[in-house]
Design a protein around this motif. Structure first.
Motif, PDB file in Angstrom:
ATOM      1  N   THR A 147       0.817  -1.212   0.000  1.00 41.93           N
ATOM      2  CA  THR A 147       0.000   0.000   0.000  1.00 41.93           C
ATOM      3  C   THR A 147       0.851   1.262   0.000  1.00 41.93           C
ATOM      4  O   THR A 147       0.328   2.360   0.143  1.00 41.93           O
ATOM      5  N   HIS A 148       2.176   1.109  -0.170  1.00 39.71           N
ATOM      6  CA  HIS A 148       3.061   2.261  -0.332  1.00 39.71           C
ATOM      7  C   HIS A 148       3.340   2.509  -1.820  1.00 39.71           C
ATOM      8  O   HIS A 148       4.085   3.427  -2.162  1.00 39.71           O
ATOM      9  N   ASN A 149       2.758   1.685  -2.669  1.00 39.78           N
ATOM     10  CA  ASN A 149       3.010   1.757  -4.100  1.00 39.78           C
ATOM     11  C   ASN A 149       1.875   2.507  -4.787  1.00 39.78           C
ATOM     12  O   ASN A 149       0.717   2.087  -4.733  1.00 39.78           O
ATOM     13  N   ALA A 150       2.209   3.602  -5.450  1.00 38.32           N
ATOM     14  CA  ALA A 150       1.186   4.414  -6.112  1.00 38.32           C
ATOM     15  C   ALA A 150       0.466   3.647  -7.215  1.00 38.32           C
ATOM     16  O   ALA A 150      -0.690   3.949  -7.529  1.00 38.32           O
ATOM     17  N   HIS A 151       1.119   2.658  -7.793  1.00 38.28           N
ATOM     18  CA  HIS A 151       0.467   1.862  -8.838  1.00 38.28           C
ATOM     19  C   HIS A 151      -0.792   1.186  -8.311  1.00 38.28           C
ATOM     20  O   HIS A 151      -1.780   1.044  -9.039  1.00 38.28           O
ATOM     21  N   TYR A 152      -0.762   0.792  -7.032  1.00 44.09           N
ATOM     22  CA  TYR A 152      -1.913   0.099  -6.448  1.00 44.09           C
ATOM     23  C   TYR A 152      -2.910   1.061  -5.813  1.00 44.09           C
ATOM     24  O   TYR A 152      -4.115   0.895  -5.971  1.00 44.09           O
ATOM     25  N   VAL A 153      -2.415   2.056  -5.080  1.00 41.08           N
ATOM     26  CA  VAL A 153      -3.333   2.908  -4.316  1.00 41.08           C
ATOM     27  C   VAL A 153      -3.835   4.115  -5.109  1.00 41.08           C
ATOM     28  O   VAL A 153      -4.744   4.806  -4.664  1.00 41.08           O
ATOM     29  N   CYS A 154      -3.262   4.350  -6.289  1.00 42.13           N
ATOM     30  CA  CYS A 154      -3.732   5.452  -7.149  1.00 42.13           C
ATOM     31  C   CYS A 154      -4.075   4.904  -8.537  1.00 42.13           C
ATOM     32  O   CYS A 154      -3.498   5.337  -9.547  1.00 42.13           O
ATOM     33  N   PRO A 155      -4.980   3.948  -8.622  1.00 41.68           N
ATOM     34  CA  PRO A 155      -5.247   3.314  -9.913  1.00 41.68           C
ATOM     35  C   PRO A 155      -6.030   4.235 -10.849  1.00 41.68           C
ATOM     36  O   PRO A 155      -6.904   4.989 -10.423  1.00 41.68           O
ATOM     37  N   ALA A 156      -5.723   4.137 -12.148  1.00 39.84           N
ATOM     38  CA  ALA A 156      -6.476   4.907 -13.136  1.00 39.84           C
ATOM     39  C   ALA A 156      -7.916   4.400 -13.206  1.00 39.84           C
ATOM     40  O   ALA A 156      -8.848   5.183 -13.368  1.00 39.84           O
ATOM     41  N   ASP A 157      -8.076   3.081 -13.073  1.00 36.17           N
ATOM     42  CA  ASP A 157      -9.411   2.473 -13.072  1.00 36.17           C
ATOM     43  C   ASP A 157      -9.648   1.872 -11.691  1.00 36.17           C
ATOM     44  O   ASP A 157      -9.216   0.757 -11.397  1.00 36.17           O
ATOM     45  N   LEU A 158     -10.300   2.643 -10.833  1.00 37.05           N
ATOM     46  CA  LEU A 158     -10.501   2.225  -9.445  1.00 37.05           C
ATOM     47  C   LEU A 158     -11.326   0.945  -9.352  1.00 37.05           C
ATOM     48  O   LEU A 158     -11.005   0.046  -8.573  1.00 37.05           O
ATOM     49  N   MET A 191      -9.217  -2.131 -10.318  1.00 41.75           N
ATOM     50  CA  MET A 191      -8.249  -2.479  -9.279  1.00 41.75           C
ATOM     51  C   MET A 191      -8.946  -3.074  -8.068  1.00 41.75           C
ATOM     52  O   MET A 191      -8.461  -4.032  -7.468  1.00 41.75           O
ATOM     53  N   HIS A 192     -10.086  -2.513  -7.689  1.00 37.52           N
ATOM     54  CA  HIS A 192     -10.862  -3.051  -6.567  1.00 37.52           C
ATOM     55  C   HIS A 192     -11.248  -4.495  -6.830  1.00 37.52           C
ATOM     56  O   HIS A 192     -11.122  -5.369  -5.953  1.00 37.52           O
ATOM     57  N   ASN A 193     -11.706  -4.792  -8.046  1.00 40.31           N
ATOM     58  CA  ASN A 193     -12.107  -6.159  -8.387  1.00 40.31           C
ATOM     59  C   ASN A 193     -10.915  -7.101  -8.385  1.00 40.31           C
ATOM     60  O   ASN A 193     -11.037  -8.267  -7.983  1.00 40.31           O
ATOM     61  N   LEU A 194      -9.756  -6.613  -8.824  1.00 38.68           N
ATOM     62  CA  LEU A 194      -8.546  -7.433  -8.796  1.00 38.68           C
ATOM     63  C   LEU A 194      -8.171  -7.793  -7.364  1.00 38.68           C
ATOM     64  O   LEU A 194      -7.865  -8.960  -7.055  1.00 38.68           O
ATOM     65  N   VAL A 195      -8.190  -6.788  -6.480  1.00 35.42           N
ATOM     66  CA  VAL A 195      -7.854  -7.036  -5.076  1.00 35.42           C
ATOM     67  C   VAL A 195      -8.873  -7.979  -4.440  1.00 35.42           C
ATOM     68  O   VAL A 195      -8.516  -8.855  -3.649  1.00 35.42           O
ATOM     69  N   LEU A 196     -10.145  -7.804  -4.788  1.00 38.50           N
ATOM     70  CA  LEU A 196     -11.185  -8.678  -4.252  1.00 38.50           C
ATOM     71  C   LEU A 196     -10.954 -10.127  -4.662  1.00 38.50           C
ATOM     72  O   LEU A 196     -11.099 -11.046  -3.842  1.00 38.50           O
TER      73      LEU A 196
END
Length: 288
Positions: free
Chosen positions: A134-145, A148-153
């Motif tokens: 969660t320190h990585n902007a690629h994950y916490v600042c996604p262009a398609d929220l 990314m949410h579905n991927l994490v889920l």
């Protein structure tokens, strides 16, 4: 004169341009130098309760940072509930920032504002649970929220499933049915055996597309689940035996349908129910 009711400051009826809050703020206010230094300029608190924001912004650096960065939605999430007698807590519930503040600072550094705040907070909390960075902007600042949410889920679901398959539920199941694993029921065309672990339940449910895994039949202490297969090992039907009555409770194949082998499987199981009885009693038999 501004009236008070139950300790709350009430809005004058004729006062103009007042936002409707359940804790109203008088529109003409003076702000101390200390509050101005911390970012409060007037009576617009952007939906955050003034009675909670002011003491928090004076004592909590995280609140001051978020307020100056105009992250009002995040501060709204920190709203603390009423206590007894309609008394407000003296400050925001900053415990709700746990695990989110570091990720939020990365968002601010990258000038990223989530379009859906609740979706973003759910995503970050799930990331922390499964050990994502969660320190990585690629994950916490996604262009398609949403993507990314579905991927994490999906990753979280996989991690939970892995825990179920390899963790305590599997250990408890293996311990409970260990005495039944020697059951060997077969005829010239069909062979029946006990599902040995939770992973076998998942395979059975996925192949036959029924709910033996999703409905956690491995967690039913009064049931014994067996798989009926042909001589090549292809799954035909799944059998549930009641360990109290020693009867076949249900027996289904693909998508909970009976196959052409159904009656033969049920009769074969019933004719060999003695093996289940002997194993439950713990008697030493070749079958067990």
């Amino acid at each position: 004169e501004i009236p008070f009711i139950n300790g709350s400051l009430m809005t004058p009826r004729k006062a103009p341009n007042i936002d409707i809050y359940d804790v109203p703020v008088y529109p003409r206010v003076k702000v101390t130098k200390e509050l101005r230094r911390r970012g409060i300029r007037g009576s617009n608190f952007h939906g955050v309760y003034a009675s909670q924001l002011i003491p928090s912004i004076l004592t909590t650096p995280e609140v001051e940072t978020l307020w100056k960065a105009k992250q009002y939605a995040m501060l709204q999430e920190c709203h603390a509930s009423w206590t007894y007698y309609n008394q407000y807590p003296s400050g925001l519930d900053t415990s709700k920032l746990d695990g989110l503040y570091t990720a939020m600072k990365i968002c601010m550094r990258n000038q990223y504002k989530p379009k859906d705040w609740e979706l973003w907070t759910d995503m970050v909390r799930m990331m922390r649970e499964i050990g994502m960075d969660t320190h990585n902007a690629h994950y916490v600042c996604p262009a398609d929220l949403t993507a990314m949410h579905n991927l994490v889920l999906r990753r979280k679901t996989h991690a939970q499933e892995k825990e179920t398959l390899q963790g305590e539920p599997n250990k408890q199941y293996e311990k409970r049915i260990a005495k039944y694993l020697g059951i060997d029921i077969h005829d010239a065309k069909i062979q029946i055996s006990v599902l040995p672990n939770v992973w076998a339940f998942k395979q059975e449910g996925d192949y036959l597309q029924h709910c033996v895994y999703k409905c956690k039949y491995y967690d039913k202490p009064q049931s014994l689940i067996l798989s009926a297969r042909d001589k090549e090992g292809k799954r035909i039907e799944t059998i549930e035996v009641d360990l109290g009555t020693f009867k076949v409770r249900q027996c289904y194949g693909f998508q909970d349908q009976h196959t052409k082998w159904h009656n033969r499987i049920v009769k074969l199981m019933e004719d060999n129910m003695w093996q289940v009885k002997e194993c439950k009693r713990g008697k030493k038999r070749i079958a067990c």
